[in-house]
Motif scaffolding. Structure first.
Motif, short mmCIF file in Angstrom:
data_model
loop_
_atom_site.label_atom_id
_atom_site.label_comp_id
_atom_site.label_asym_id
_atom_site.label_seq_id
_atom_site.Cartn_x
_atom_site.Cartn_y
_atom_site.Cartn_z
N ALA A 186 65.76 30.95 -7.50
CA ALA A 186 65.22 30.27 -6.32
C ALA A 186 65.94 28.96 -6.08
O ALA A 186 66.44 28.32 -7.01
N THR A 187 65.98 28.54 -4.83
CA THR A 187 66.58 27.26 -4.45
C THR A 187 65.76 26.11 -5.04
O THR A 187 64.52 26.16 -5.08
N VAL A 188 66.43 25.08 -5.52
CA VAL A 188 65.76 23.90 -6.05
C VAL A 188 66.30 22.67 -5.34
O VAL A 188 67.35 22.72 -4.69
N THR A 189 65.56 21.57 -5.49
CA THR A 189 65.96 20.31 -4.85
C THR A 189 66.27 19.27 -5.91
O THR A 189 65.48 19.07 -6.84
N SER A 190 67.42 18.63 -5.79
CA SER A 190 67.82 17.65 -6.78
C SER A 190 67.09 16.34 -6.57
O SER A 190 66.39 16.14 -5.56
N ALA A 191 67.28 15.44 -7.51
CA ALA A 191 66.64 14.12 -7.40
C ALA A 191 67.17 13.35 -6.19
O ALA A 191 66.54 12.41 -5.72
N LEU A 192 68.34 13.75 -5.70
CA LEU A 192 68.92 13.11 -4.52
C LEU A 192 68.37 13.69 -3.22
O LEU A 192 68.74 13.24 -2.14
N GLY A 193 67.52 14.73 -3.36
CA GLY A 193 67.02 15.40 -2.17
C GLY A 193 67.96 16.44 -1.63
O GLY A 193 67.79 16.93 -0.51
N VAL A 194 68.97 16.80 -2.42
CA VAL A 194 69.96 17.79 -2.00
C VAL A 194 69.50 19.17 -2.41
O VAL A 194 69.05 19.39 -3.54
N SER A 195 69.57 20.13 -1.51
CA SER A 195 69.20 21.51 -1.82
C SER A 195 70.31 22.17 -2.63
O SER A 195 71.48 22.12 -2.25
N LEU A 196 69.90 22.78 -3.74
CA LEU A 196 70.84 23.51 -4.60
C LEU A 196 70.50 24.98 -4.49
O LEU A 196 69.41 25.43 -4.88
N LEU A 346 75.30 5.39 -4.86
CA LEU A 346 75.11 5.25 -6.30
C LEU A 346 74.73 6.56 -6.96
O LEU A 346 74.14 7.45 -6.33
N PHE A 347 75.04 6.66 -8.23
CA PHE A 347 74.51 7.75 -9.07
C PHE A 347 74.22 7.19 -10.45
O PHE A 347 75.12 6.62 -11.08
N PRO A 348 72.98 7.35 -10.92
CA PRO A 348 71.84 7.92 -10.23
C PRO A 348 71.47 7.12 -8.97
O PRO A 348 71.69 5.92 -8.92
N SER A 350 68.78 6.16 -7.89
CA SER A 350 67.75 5.14 -8.10
C SER A 350 68.34 3.78 -8.44
O SER A 350 67.67 2.75 -8.33
N GLY A 351 69.60 3.77 -8.87
CA GLY A 351 70.22 2.53 -9.29
C GLY A 351 69.99 2.19 -10.74
O GLY A 351 70.50 1.18 -11.24
N THR A 352 69.24 3.03 -11.44
CA THR A 352 69.02 2.84 -12.87
C THR A 352 70.10 3.58 -13.64
O THR A 352 70.27 4.79 -13.47
N PRO A 353 70.87 2.88 -14.47
CA PRO A 353 71.95 3.55 -15.20
C PRO A 353 71.45 4.74 -16.02
O PRO A 353 70.34 4.70 -16.56
N ARG A 354 72.28 5.77 -16.09
CA ARG A 354 71.92 6.96 -16.87
C ARG A 354 72.19 6.72 -18.35
O ARG A 354 73.26 6.26 -18.73
N ALA A 355 71.19 7.06 -19.16
CA ALA A 355 71.36 6.93 -20.61
C ALA A 355 72.25 8.04 -21.13
O ALA A 355 72.15 9.20 -20.71
#
Length: 751
Positions: A186-196, A346-348, A350-355
């Motif tokens: 099924a299609t999912v939506t990323s945290a960016l709001g992009v349809s995958l 930006l990525f992420p 949200s502007g919060t650096p990815r761990a």
């Protein structure tokens, strides 16, 4: 793996030789035999000639499990057999044997064929065999799911008997009933709001018993945030040091260089060439900023992980990659490209650096062992070319610090062949060598061979000893493969390997995800073969990489414990072949670090005195050998067991037993005879760096030759004469009668 079955019929006719003597004599007529009645001998011959025997051999079942074999024959003969049996007094004719399947330990055992017919006539004896094997009744399904970012997938697998499994990432589904399975995505939506969107949305796979089916689902971004004009976004990024998944699921090795791949996209065709910036933070503090120029003449409109020019690639120094590191990326950081929307670069997002998951891993220490064979061939390895052997290992395995040293050459009287002959016994000698040395490093033997195609290497699964040929550069690939075995990995299913890993997730033994050679800045396709198979070219899968990292970083499965102190000990070593037979080598008393099993197992090595009193008893499991021809059944063991002078004087027998088998060696002759044999050993120089050792092989089939100065074993020599790679002026020759030892230091004649 499906079971192998064999059926053997042999008929052996009993031949009776009857001698008749005609005697002319006068005697009492009352002693004459009645010609109408057979005497006892004639009757016995008659019975033997009119009844038959069938020997039925049954094997392959676990101990204590009864077979179920029905027998029918002439005159209503019927019988059920539960194991090996001899059927006697049978009427001549045909007998039908029917073997039913039996269940033991949750597994079903059967023979092939299940029915056999055996005919016997006139006193014959026939033999038939039933070999039971495990019947594989389930199969597996490997589902490969690729995502452009860390968004969980939405994949459902349904099948027979109401089976249903929900998957969010790649998985290997095992113990499946044979039949057709449907894979729905099924299609999912990323945290960016992009349809995958997945491709395909639905597919089927046929699972058969004993086999692994495969299916693949690839998700792709349909678009970035739409705007009237151009818009740029980052839809994913990861750091790879050898292999990585799109969601960054493979941990990073602290201190090792990596490459950051950033996947920036545009919402429409363009000629923009923006840069990408990556900022690295340690505990919230900015510690480094790295920038990559555009890799191509335009920004892609879809993620293409398989192209190195479809991502912005930044080399990240190992000094920067430490636990606690986070990263934040942005595309077009200097606003050189005009966009309708500048706030989503930006990525992420949200502007919060990815761990980042960065882990410390233990250093690898390798001790190379040049191997000289009985034919005089000496493996080419030294400190000068050791780095070339380690190139592939450094490139692909989860390692940072790697050190190596080269041991004194080891001489074997064996000769290895392209068909695998003597590779396993020689590996056993290297296992005993490392044990006697009390070493902590991985031992890797290097041998020169007289062929260019055939067996190239061998190693243990889960024990730090392996060996390979010296042909470079392929020797580097062989070494990386064998070290994989040492770190607990079985074969990837490619190229007709023996003992393939049933849990390997990717069909055909491919790496399944994209690899990256940081040293060469080279991208490796997901269809590349995993190095643990027999196909080429190779790289390493995330499955193998994670397995090696787990084994080396958290494993407590070391088979032995080595003491720090040096003391008199008994080297006890040998092998267990594929049939379970135990071969116990002569025990040798040496001074060194004790090496004992880390845990109890299915076998026991014990020593007793002449009265049968126990001197020591040690429980263990042997080391399993990989890379044998379609078998993983050959196993080896080697221990240094502390034995005091008083206990040594009492030693009479050393015995190894387990799984219903046993082997032992007993003291022969006197200690004085041993001492005399040692005194008569002859050692002479035989060319530069070589010494010829000669002794009485009839009394002592094997002797141990050591460097008198360093104490290093130079050879487990056999046959009465051996040319040893020995550069020193003196050697020590150790004789064993199987249990007790005597040694003598001998000056090499001619030096």
């Amino acid at each position: 793996m499906t079971p192998s079955f064999s059926v053997a019929h042999t008929t052996r006719r009993c031949l009776a030789l009857v001698a008749t003597a005609l005697l002319a004599a006068c005697g009492d007529p009352s002693t004459a035999a009645d010609p109408a009645q057979p005497n006892d001998a004639a009757l016995a011959r008659q019975v033997r000639n009119t009844t038959s025997t069938i020997q039925v051999n049954v094997s392959g079942l676990p101990s204590g499990t009864a077979a179920a074999i029905g027998v029918t024959g002439p005159n209503g003969y019927a019988r059920t057999l539960t194991g090996t049996a001899t059927l006697t007094g049978l009427t001549n004719g045909s007998y039908t044997f029917t073997a039913a399947s039996v269940i033991a330990g949750g597994s079903t055992y059967a023979t092939s064929p299940t029915t056999q017919t055996v005919s016997v006539t006139k006193g014959a004896t026939a033999t038939t065999s039933f070999v039971y094997g495990v019947v594989v009744t389930t199969g597996s399904l490997g589902v490969s799911i690729t995502m452009p970012d860390a968004t969980p997938a939405s994949v459902t697998v349904t099948g027979p008997n109401g089976y249903s499994a929900a998957l969010s990432s790649s998985a290997s589904l095992t113990q499946l009933s044979p039949g057709t399975y449907t894979i729905s995505a099924a299609t999912v939506t990323s945290a960016l709001g992009v349809s995958l969107v997945p491709t395909p949305v639905s597919q089927t796979a046929s699972v058969t018993a004993g086999a692994t089916a495969s299916a693949a689902v690839a998700y792709a971004a349909t678009n970035v945030t739409p705007t009237p004009g151009l818009n740029l976004q980052i839809l994913g990024m990861y750091i790879t040091q050898s292999v990585q998944t799109m969601n960054g699921g493979v941990p990073l090795v602290s201190g090792r260089d990596g490459v950051l791949r950033v996947f920036a996209l545009a919402n429409a065709s363009n000629t923009a060439r923006p840069s990408v910036r990556a900022r690295f933070f340690q505990n919230g503090t900015l510690v480094s900023t790295l920038t990559a120029a555009a890799p191509a003449a335009s920004v892609p409109t879809a993620v293409n992980e398989g192209s190195i020019t479809a991502s912005w690639n930044i080399v990240v120094p190992g000094a920067l990659l430490q636990p606690g590191l986070t990263v934040l990326a942005d595309v077009d950081p200097d606003n050189a490209v005009a966009e309708d929307l500048e706030t989503d670069n930006l990525f992420p997002v949200s502007g919060t650096p990815r761990a980042l998951d960065v882990r410390y891993v233990p250093a690898l220490a390798v001790r190379f062992v040049p191997v000289q064979q009985g034919n005089g061939l000496l493996g080419t390895i030294s400190d000068a070319n050791a780095a070339a052997f380690l190139t592939r290992t450094r490139d692909i395995h989860p390692l940072n610090a790697v050190t190596s040293s080269t041991r004194a050459a080891y001489t074997t009287t064996l000769n290895i062949s392209s068909d695998g002959t003597n590779w396993s016994p020689l590996l056993g000698e290297l296992r005993a060598l490392r044990t006697a040395d009390g070493a902590s490093q991985n031992y890797y033997g290097v041998a020169k061979v007289s062929y260019s195609s055939g067996v190239a290497g061998i190693g243990y699964i889960g024990a730090p000893v392996s060996m390979g040929w010296d042909y470079l550069p392929s020797a580097s690939e062989v070494m990386a493969h064998e070290l994989g075995h040492n770190w607990g990995r079985q074969h990837a299913p490619c190229g007709g390997v023996g003992g393939p890993d049933a849990n390997y997730p990717y069909a055909g033994g491919t790496i399944g995800v994209f690899g990256f050679n940081v040293r060469l800045n080279q991208l490796l396709s997901s269809s590349t073969a995993d190095l643990m198979g027999y196909c080429s070219p190779t790289w390493i899968s995330d499955y193998t990489y994670l397995g090696v990292m787990s084994y080396r970083g958290t494993s407590t499965t070391s088979a032995t414990i080595t003491s720090a102190s040096v003391q008199p000990s008994l080297l006890v070593w040998g092998r267990i072949d594929a049939d379970g037979e135990i071969e116990l080598e002569p025990a040798v008393r040496l001074t060194g670090r004790s090496v004992l099993p880390a845990r109890a197992g299915n076998y026991t090595v014990e020593a007793t005195d002449a009265a049968g009193n126990t001197i020591f008893s040690v429980s263990f499991d042997p080391d399993q050998v990989a890379d044998e021809s379609n078998t993983l059944d050959d196993e080896h063991f080697a221990f240094m067991i502390p034995v005091s002078d008083a206990a040594q004087a009492r030693l009479a027998t050393v015995r190894v037993r387990g799984k219903g088998r046993a082997a032992e060696r007993s003291a022969r002759g006197s200690q004085a005879a041993l001492d005399a044999a040692a005194a008569n050993a002859s050692v002479r120089a035989n060319g530069v760096g070589r010494a010829r050792v000669q002794w009485n092989a009839t009394a002592y089939p094997m002797v141990v030759v050591r460097d008198a100065a360093s104490g290093e074993i130079l050879s487990f020599a056999r046959g009465g004469s051996a040319d040893i790679a020995a550069a020193g002026a003196d050697v020590e020759v150790v004789f064993s009668d199987g249990v007790r030892s005597a040694s003598r230091k001998v000056k090499v004649g001619g030096r």
